[in-house]
Design an enzyme around this catalytic site. Structure first.
Site, PDB file in Angstrom:
ATOM      1  N   ASP B  97      47.937  16.118 -92.309  1.00 51.32           N
ATOM      2  CA  ASP B  97      47.258  15.351 -91.258  1.00 51.32           C
ATOM      3  C   ASP B  97      45.926  16.045 -90.959  1.00 51.32           C
ATOM      4  O   ASP B  97      45.771  16.755 -89.965  1.00 51.32           O
ATOM      5  CB  ASP B  97      48.125  15.263 -90.004  1.00 51.32           C
ATOM      6  CG  ASP B  97      47.616  14.188 -89.057  1.00 51.32           C
ATOM      7  OD1 ASP B  97      46.541  13.619 -89.330  1.00 51.32           O
ATOM      8  OD2 ASP B  97      48.287  13.924 -88.042  1.00 51.32           O
ATOM      9  N   ASN B 204      55.120  14.156 -83.302  1.00 50.92           N
ATOM     10  CA  ASN B 204      54.746  14.829 -82.050  1.00 50.92           C
ATOM     11  C   ASN B 204      53.408  14.325 -81.506  1.00 50.92           C
ATOM     12  O   ASN B 204      52.776  14.998 -80.698  1.00 50.92           O
ATOM     13  CB  ASN B 204      54.716  16.356 -82.245  1.00 50.92           C
ATOM     14  CG  ASN B 204      53.684  16.785 -83.271  1.00 50.92           C
ATOM     15  OD1 ASN B 204      53.027  15.957 -83.887  1.00 50.92           O
ATOM     16  ND2 ASN B 204      53.538  18.084 -83.454  1.00 50.92           N
ATOM     17  N   GLU B 208      49.077  11.316 -72.966  1.00 54.13           N
ATOM     18  CA  GLU B 208      49.759  11.697 -71.735  1.00 54.13           C
ATOM     19  C   GLU B 208      48.809  11.678 -70.536  1.00 54.13           C
ATOM     20  O   GLU B 208      47.694  12.182 -70.631  1.00 54.13           O
ATOM     21  CB  GLU B 208      50.334  13.105 -71.927  1.00 54.13           C
ATOM     22  CG  GLU B 208      51.289  13.562 -70.855  1.00 54.13           C
ATOM     23  CD  GLU B 208      52.085  14.793 -71.311  1.00 54.13           C
ATOM     24  OE1 GLU B 208      53.158  14.621 -71.906  1.00 54.13           O
ATOM     25  OE2 GLU B 208      51.618  15.917 -71.070  1.00 54.13           O
ATOM     26  N   ASN B 335      43.522  21.054 -87.643  1.00 56.81           N
ATOM     27  CA  ASN B 335      43.887  21.092 -89.073  1.00 56.81           C
ATOM     28  C   ASN B 335      42.615  20.882 -89.907  1.00 56.81           C
ATOM     29  O   ASN B 335      42.294  19.742 -90.266  1.00 56.81           O
ATOM     30  CB  ASN B 335      44.875  19.961 -89.417  1.00 56.81           C
ATOM     31  CG  ASN B 335      46.302  20.234 -89.006  1.00 56.81           C
ATOM     32  OD1 ASN B 335      46.581  21.202 -88.330  1.00 56.81           O
ATOM     33  ND2 ASN B 335      47.210  19.377 -89.426  1.00 56.81           N
ATOM     34  N   SER B 385      55.188  20.360 -74.669  1.00 58.54           N
ATOM     35  CA  SER B 385      56.112  19.230 -74.761  1.00 58.54           C
ATOM     36  C   SER B 385      55.930  18.340 -73.533  1.00 58.54           C
ATOM     37  O   SER B 385      55.318  18.745 -72.546  1.00 58.54           O
ATOM     38  CB  SER B 385      57.545  19.730 -74.810  1.00 58.54           C
ATOM     39  OG  SER B 385      57.954  20.082 -73.504  1.00 58.54           O
ATOM     40  N   HIS B 408      47.597  26.306 -81.091  1.00 58.55           N
ATOM     41  CA  HIS B 408      47.304  24.868 -80.964  1.00 58.55           C
ATOM     42  C   HIS B 408      48.348  24.103 -80.158  1.00 58.55           C
ATOM     43  O   HIS B 408      48.133  22.978 -79.753  1.00 58.55           O
ATOM     44  CB  HIS B 408      47.149  24.231 -82.339  1.00 58.55           C
ATOM     45  CG  HIS B 408      48.451  23.785 -82.973  1.00 58.55           C
ATOM     46  ND1 HIS B 408      49.519  24.631 -83.164  1.00 58.55           N
ATOM     47  CD2 HIS B 408      48.840  22.585 -83.456  1.00 58.55           C
ATOM     48  CE1 HIS B 408      50.496  23.967 -83.743  1.00 58.55           C
ATOM     49  NE2 HIS B 408      50.120  22.727 -83.928  1.00 58.55           N
ATOM     50  N   GLY B 409      49.514  24.681 -79.945  1.00 53.66           N
ATOM     51  CA  GLY B 409      50.565  23.941 -79.238  1.00 53.66           C
ATOM     52  C   GLY B 409      51.620  24.928 -78.787  1.00 53.66           C
ATOM     53  O   GLY B 409      51.388  26.140 -78.796  1.00 53.66           O
ATOM     54  N   LYS B 484      54.756   7.793 -76.529  1.00 56.55           N
ATOM     55  CA  LYS B 484      55.098   8.535 -77.751  1.00 56.55           C
ATOM     56  C   LYS B 484      55.399   7.577 -78.884  1.00 56.55           C
ATOM     57  O   LYS B 484      55.933   6.503 -78.665  1.00 56.55           O
ATOM     58  CB  LYS B 484      56.366   9.371 -77.525  1.00 56.55           C
ATOM     59  CG  LYS B 484      56.174  10.538 -76.620  1.00 56.55           C
ATOM     60  CD  LYS B 484      57.289  11.541 -76.726  1.00 56.55           C
ATOM     61  CE  LYS B 484      57.089  12.463 -77.878  1.00 56.55           C
ATOM     62  NZ  LYS B 484      55.971  13.388 -77.756  1.00 56.55           N
TER      63      LYS B 484
END
Lengths: 143, 485
Positions: B97, B204, B208, B335, B385, B408-409, B484
């Protein structure tokens, strides 16, 4: 068990193993496993449209890689979920030729219990082996 | 799981695998983590970070960020800087991705103003931003137009009225990697991308609605300079990339590299997913030009989603989106591979920096930053999350050690199947609703896979990046509503 998901491999993605007593059976099961990642119950995919594919590669693992990649491509471009109807793999002087008939239908969230999208087939841990007359593949799909 | 016996702790937040850990390692591998995070890492992270350290031309260290976990080829959270003259480019160091990334959008609305309209907003976002398996966008473009998008990125959106100039200024690289050449992209890749502009995807990826509560503003001054200025301010964060277009480019070039890397260039790798080619080779340059097209498509994709968000907020509040303060805060790619200048032994050198699930994190004073962020450092967006929240951070000068890179997360700790056994999507949706977090999804199974318990502790990850001097915590953002795939 024709395929099983590997629960502790590739944390963010999905890995599976698929088996067959022939190369063709293993291809069918790998396609079913890939579909099952996206749809919880693959039997909800009706045979409304059919199409045929012919693919060539000189290596069986890369032929499977191309085949699964093609299923992902058709899902993205035509929104089609597909199952194998007929499959034959011929060896023409070392070049493997896959001829497959697929049937399925467009994605319908109302009827298909959708899970996660498969975005690509990776080569991480990817292999095809034949042991004691059983063909087996290990595949990690990118989610 | 026991840690590799060769692993050495060299600072409170840095662990090192020496070159003796694995045959073929050209440089040591360094993992940025606390004791808690390193102990939670899978064996595969160490193996993969070591495999990356074997790639030709790698400079300094093979790095893994504190959110690192088992990937394919590189670990997720992986970072490698290659000497462009003698080193390789590897699609496995960028991910399928390409230019998956995060965008954060401000509003001048408060939680109190948004809460009564939350269901309307989330439902409308869900209907306007396609999500889930095989989703197609509402905007279908012709092939020739798509090629322009691939070469121009957000600039195309600006020309077509889907962006304002400020959006581009506040996007990494101005929303366009120059040098993208769509002639290096297969027709299959173009075909996959044609109907995916403005789509979120699955897994994922999410959009939001979040709130910045006063008690979660950790640095008032920098938060203010980032536009977080009012108590309980609402922001919108989203996460997605180049969709099937980028995936097809990665797949195409992975196969092409495998064919030439051994016979033509004498290169070998331990994992085929690390297939690579010399950066300066025709194949390496073709992939770089194609990869830039995917980077640009992803910028345009996120820009189209921002356009839809503006439309939705405008519709629900019956006001102009700019009156509602719907301005970009920043857009970061996590990425990519990019030619950048970094100081090596005190001298500037050009390096090809691969980041796979890792965010660029430029410190204060960097001339590459937009003027408004030059004093504070680059905004860094770390998505958590849907249960636990996310972080807005700012780049620190300590990131010079990691080629200006941070996490990154929050990073997964549990596989998707394990998560589905432990969590039920419908129950999770109800529990979150009771906690004031409203979620819409195509897939309850997919929702269960993204449960907070399947991820590392985001607070710990963000704190470690700060302790390591990579990125400073500015605001913790809590979820209110989420769509989502």
């Amino acid at each position: 068990m024709p395929y099983r998901f590997l629960e502790t491999v590739a944390t963010a993605d999905i890995a599976f193993e698929a088996w067959g007593s022939t190369m063709e059976e293993m291809f069918v099961e790998a396609a079913e496993a890939t579909l099952n990642v996206m749809v919880a119950d693959v039997t909800t995919v009706a045979r409304r449209e059919t199409l045929t594919l012919v693919l060539e590669n000189d290596a069986v693992d890369m032929l499977l890689f191309d085949f699964l990649g093609e299923l992902v491509f058709i899902k993205d471009t035509h929104r089609l979920l597909l199952r194998v109807i007929n499959i034959a793999i011929k060896d023409e002087n070392g070049m493997l030729e896959l001829a497959v008939t697929l049937a399925g239908e467009k994605i319908d969230p109302g009827r298909h219990p959708l899970q996660v999208d498969v975005k690509g087939v990776t080569l991480h841990l990817f292999e095809v082996v034949k042991t004691g007359g059983v063909w087996k593949t290990t595949v990690v799909l990118d989610i | 799981m026991p840690l590799p016996k060769d692993l050495i702790r060299i600072s409170p937040t840095t662990w090192e695998l020496p070159v003796t850990f694995k045959k073929g390692m050209l440089v040591p591998a360094r993992i940025i983590a606390s004791e808690k995070l390193i102990n939670a890492m899978e064996d595969a992270v160490f193996e993969q970070a070591a495999n990356v350290a074997c790639l030709s031309g790698i400079t300094g260290y093979s790095y893994c960020m504190p959110d690192g976990h088992w990937g394919y080829g590189f670990p997720i959270g992986g970072l490698a800087a290659m000497d462009p003259e003698r080193g390789v480019i590897s699609p496995g160091g960028i991910g399928f991705d390409i230019n998956c990334g995060m965008r954060l959008v401000l509003t001048n609305l408060t939680e109190e103003e948004v809460r009564p309209r939350l269901h309307d907003l989330v439902n409308r976002l869900f209907s306007r931003i396609p999500t889930g398996v095989g989703c197609h966008g509402t905007l279908k473009v012709k092939e020739s137009e798509f090629r322009h998008i691939a070469e121009q990125g957000s600039r195309w959106c600006l020309k077509k009225g889907y962006a304002v100039a400020e959006d581009l200024e506040l996007t990494e690289e101005g929303g366009c990697f120059t040098g993208g050449d769509s002639a290096k992209v297969s027709n299959k890749a173009i075909e996959r991308g044609l109907e995916q502009l403005g789509t979120l995807g699955s897994g994922n990826h999410y959009c939001e609605i979040q709130v910045a509560r006063p008690e979660n503003v950790l640095d008032q001054k920098i938060a203010r300079s980032f536009g977080i200025t009012i108590p309980n301010q609402v922001v919108i964060m989203f996460h997605c990339g180049s969709r099937g277009f980028g995936h097809q480019i990665a797949t195409d070039y992975l196969q092409r590299f495998l064919k030439v890397m051994g016979p033509k260039y004498g290169l070998s790798v331990t994992d085929r997913e690390l297939a690579c080619a010399p950066f300066r080779s025709p194949e390496g340059q073709d992939y770089y030009a194609a990869m830039k097209c995917a980077v640009n498509m992803a910028f345009a994709n996120r820009q189209m989603i921002l356009h839809r968000i503006r439309e939705v907020f405008s519709d629900i509040f019956h006001r102009d989106p700019f009156d509602l303060g719907l301005r970009m805060l920043y857009d970061v790619a996590h990425n990519t591979a990019k030619l950048e200048r970094h100081l090596i032994d005190g001298a500037p050198r050009e390096l090809l920096v691969h980041r796979k699930g890792a965010t660029r994190s430029l410190g204060p004073g960097s001339p590459e930053l937009p003027a408004c962020y030059r004093e504070s450092g680059q905004p860094v967006i770390i998505g958590g999350s849907m249960e636990t929240g996310s972080y807005l951070l700012s780049g620190m000068t300590g990131s010079n050690a990691t080629f200006a890179t941070t996490a990154h997360g929050s990073g997964r700790t549990m596989s998707r199947h394990q998560a589905k056994k432990l969590f039920r999507g419908d129950r999770l949706q109800q529990q979150l609703e009771q906690r004031g977090i409203y979620i819409m999804t195509d897939s309850l199974g997919g929702l269960a896979e993204e449960a907070g318990g399947a991820y590392k502790d985001i607070d710990e990850v963000a704190a470690v990046t700060e302790l390591a001097g990579l990125s400073k915590r500015i605001v913790k953002l809590l979820p209110m509503g989420n769509i989502k795939g």
